[in-house]
Design a protein around this motif. Structure first.
Motif, PDB file in Angstrom:
ATOM      1  N   LYS A 107       4.228   5.460   7.976  1.00  0.00           N
ATOM      2  CA  LYS A 107       2.915   5.472   8.630  1.00  0.00           C
ATOM      3  C   LYS A 107       2.095   6.588   8.008  1.00  0.00           C
ATOM      4  CE  LYS A 107       2.091   4.700  13.223  1.00  0.00           C
ATOM      5  NZ  LYS A 107       2.086   5.101  14.667  1.00  0.00           N
ATOM      6  N   ILE A 108       0.972   6.200   7.413  1.00  0.00           N
ATOM      7  CA  ILE A 108       0.089   7.159   6.746  1.00  0.00           C
ATOM      8  C   ILE A 108      -1.292   7.018   7.373  1.00  0.00           C
ATOM      9  CG2 ILE A 108      -0.941   7.850   4.548  1.00  0.00           C
ATOM     10  CD1 ILE A 108       1.535   6.518   3.187  1.00  0.00           C
ATOM     11  N   ASP A 109      -1.799   8.102   7.916  1.00  0.00           N
ATOM     12  CA  ASP A 109      -3.110   8.083   8.584  1.00  0.00           C
ATOM     13  C   ASP A 109      -3.204   6.958   9.609  1.00  0.00           C
ATOM     14  OD1 ASP A 109      -3.991  10.286   7.061  1.00  0.00           O
ATOM     15  OD2 ASP A 109      -4.677   8.973   5.438  1.00  0.00           O
ATOM     16  N   GLY A 110      -2.113   6.776  10.368  1.00  0.00           N
ATOM     17  CA  GLY A 110      -2.096   5.787  11.438  1.00  0.00           C
ATOM     18  C   GLY A 110      -1.844   4.355  11.005  1.00  0.00           C
ATOM     19  N   GLN A 111      -1.623   4.122   9.716  1.00  0.00           N
ATOM     20  CA  GLN A 111      -1.434   2.768   9.187  1.00  0.00           C
ATOM     21  C   GLN A 111      -0.052   2.654   8.523  1.00  0.00           C
ATOM     22  OE1 GLN A 111      -3.797   0.297   9.392  1.00  0.00           O
ATOM     23  NE2 GLN A 111      -2.390  -1.141   8.446  1.00  0.00           N
ATOM     24  N   TRP A 112       0.720   1.641   8.908  1.00  0.00           N
ATOM     25  CA  TRP A 112       2.019   1.410   8.286  1.00  0.00           C
ATOM     26  C   TRP A 112       1.824   0.819   6.902  1.00  0.00           C
ATOM     27  CZ3 TRP A 112       6.480   3.326   9.829  1.00  0.00           C
ATOM     28  CH2 TRP A 112       6.603   3.735  11.159  1.00  0.00           C
ATOM     29  N   ARG A 113       2.559   1.364   5.914  1.00  0.00           N
ATOM     30  CA  ARG A 113       2.502   0.903   4.519  1.00  0.00           C
ATOM     31  C   ARG A 113       3.934   0.708   4.014  1.00  0.00           C
ATOM     32  NH1 ARG A 113      -2.398   0.526   1.964  1.00  0.00           N
ATOM     33  NH2 ARG A 113      -1.611   1.548   0.143  1.00  0.00           N
ATOM     34  N   ILE A 114       4.092  -0.220   3.091  1.00  0.00           N
ATOM     35  CA  ILE A 114       5.395  -0.441   2.460  1.00  0.00           C
ATOM     36  C   ILE A 114       5.493   0.496   1.264  1.00  0.00           C
ATOM     37  CG2 ILE A 114       6.937  -2.105   1.356  1.00  0.00           C
ATOM     38  CD1 ILE A 114       5.316  -4.329   2.846  1.00  0.00           C
ATOM     39  N   MET A 115       6.487   1.362   1.293  1.00  0.00           N
ATOM     40  CA  MET A 115       6.678   2.339   0.214  1.00  0.00           C
ATOM     41  C   MET A 115       7.473   1.728  -0.935  1.00  0.00           C
ATOM     42  SD  MET A 115       4.920   4.559   1.672  1.00  0.00           S
ATOM     43  CE  MET A 115       5.031   5.951   0.569  1.00  0.00           C
ATOM     44  N   TYR A 116       8.580   1.049  -0.578  1.00  0.00           N
ATOM     45  CA  TYR A 116       9.360   0.329  -1.585  1.00  0.00           C
ATOM     46  C   TYR A 116      10.225  -0.716  -0.905  1.00  0.00           C
ATOM     47  CZ  TYR A 116      13.390   3.433  -0.646  1.00  0.00           C
ATOM     48  OH  TYR A 116      14.431   4.129  -0.063  1.00  0.00           O
ATOM     49  N   ILE A 117      10.657  -1.671  -1.721  1.00  0.00           N
ATOM     50  CA  ILE A 117      11.505  -2.770  -1.239  1.00  0.00           C
ATOM     51  C   ILE A 117      12.690  -2.917  -2.180  1.00  0.00           C
ATOM     52  CG2 ILE A 117      11.665  -5.270  -0.864  1.00  0.00           C
ATOM     53  CD1 ILE A 117       8.647  -5.281  -0.288  1.00  0.00           C
ATOM     54  N   THR A 118      13.855  -3.106  -1.607  1.00  0.00           N
ATOM     55  CA  THR A 118      15.017  -3.507  -2.403  1.00  0.00           C
ATOM     56  C   THR A 118      15.410  -4.908  -1.956  1.00  0.00           C
ATOM     57  OG1 THR A 118      16.548  -2.451  -0.868  1.00  0.00           O
ATOM     58  CG2 THR A 118      15.859  -1.157  -2.762  1.00  0.00           C
ATOM     59  N   ALA A 119      15.739  -5.741  -2.935  1.00  0.00           N
ATOM     60  CA  ALA A 119      16.078  -7.142  -2.664  1.00  0.00           C
ATOM     61  C   ALA A 119      17.508  -7.409  -3.127  1.00  0.00           C
ATOM     62  CB  ALA A 119      15.118  -8.071  -3.397  1.00  0.00           C
ATOM     63  N   ARG A 120      18.190  -8.235  -2.331  1.00  0.00           N
ATOM     64  CA  ARG A 120      19.529  -8.702  -2.707  1.00  0.00           C
ATOM     65  C   ARG A 120      19.752 -10.031  -2.009  1.00  0.00           C
ATOM     66  NH1 ARG A 120      24.116  -7.940   0.438  1.00  0.00           N
ATOM     67  NH2 ARG A 120      23.719  -7.194   2.538  1.00  0.00           N
ATOM     68  N   MET A 121      20.767 -10.737  -2.430  1.00  0.00           N
ATOM     69  CA  MET A 121      21.114 -11.970  -1.747  1.00  0.00           C
ATOM     70  C   MET A 121      22.063 -11.657  -0.591  1.00  0.00           C
ATOM     71  SD  MET A 121      21.322 -15.027  -4.530  1.00  0.00           S
ATOM     72  CE  MET A 121      22.605 -14.337  -5.540  1.00  0.00           C
ATOM     73  N   TYR A 122      22.027 -12.479   0.427  1.00  0.00           N
ATOM     74  CA  TYR A 122      22.943 -12.308   1.561  1.00  0.00           C
ATOM     75  C   TYR A 122      23.826 -13.529   1.705  1.00  0.00           C
ATOM     76  CZ  TYR A 122      19.812 -15.215   4.470  1.00  0.00           C
ATOM     77  OH  TYR A 122      19.053 -16.225   4.985  1.00  0.00           O
TER      78      TYR A 122
END
Length: 122
Positions: A107-122
């Motif tokens: 949460k930056i200045d009251g707004q949620w942001r995606i910083m990074y994503i990791t992807a894998r199969m499940y």
């Protein structure tokens, strides 16, 4: 909207804009220093990933949510693990993958942001 609801909506908007190919709205959800670590281990920064979506190198046809869990949540940080069946064409190879995305949000200045994503199969 609670923080938990906002983090969940962030994930769902990410998937919706990814499938729609709406790089403007998708990009607005991502931090400027965002990166994506694909299930192959390939790392892409924000501009490269969005550019490949825009050019059609990466085309997402659908993302059907199977399970979502917010594993960590504080006043300004969250970790969400979402599992979806993702139908996509990646560099010309189309398949439906059981994809698990781990979103690291802040949460930056009251707004949620995606910083990074990791992807894998499940």
């Amino acid at each position: 909207m609670t923080d938990k609801e906002a983090v969940l909506q962030l994930y769902r908007d990410h998937n919706k804009y990814m499938v729609a190919g709406d790089v403007k709205r998708l990009g607005a959800l991502l931090d400027d220093d965002f990166y994506l670590k694909h299930m192959t281990g390939m790392m892409q920064d924000k501009a490269t990933w969005l550019g490949e979506i825009q050019s059609g190198q990466m085309h997402y046809f659908s993302s059907d949510e199977a399970h979502v869990d917010i594993s960590e949540l504080s006043d300004d940080q969250a970790v969400l693990v979402g599992q979806s069946q993702v139908d996509a064409s990646i560099h010309g190879s189309r398949n439906t993958w059981p994809l698990e995305l781990t979103l690291h949000d802040q949460k930056i200045d009251g707004q949620w942001r995606i910083m990074y994503i990791t992807a894998r199969m499940y």
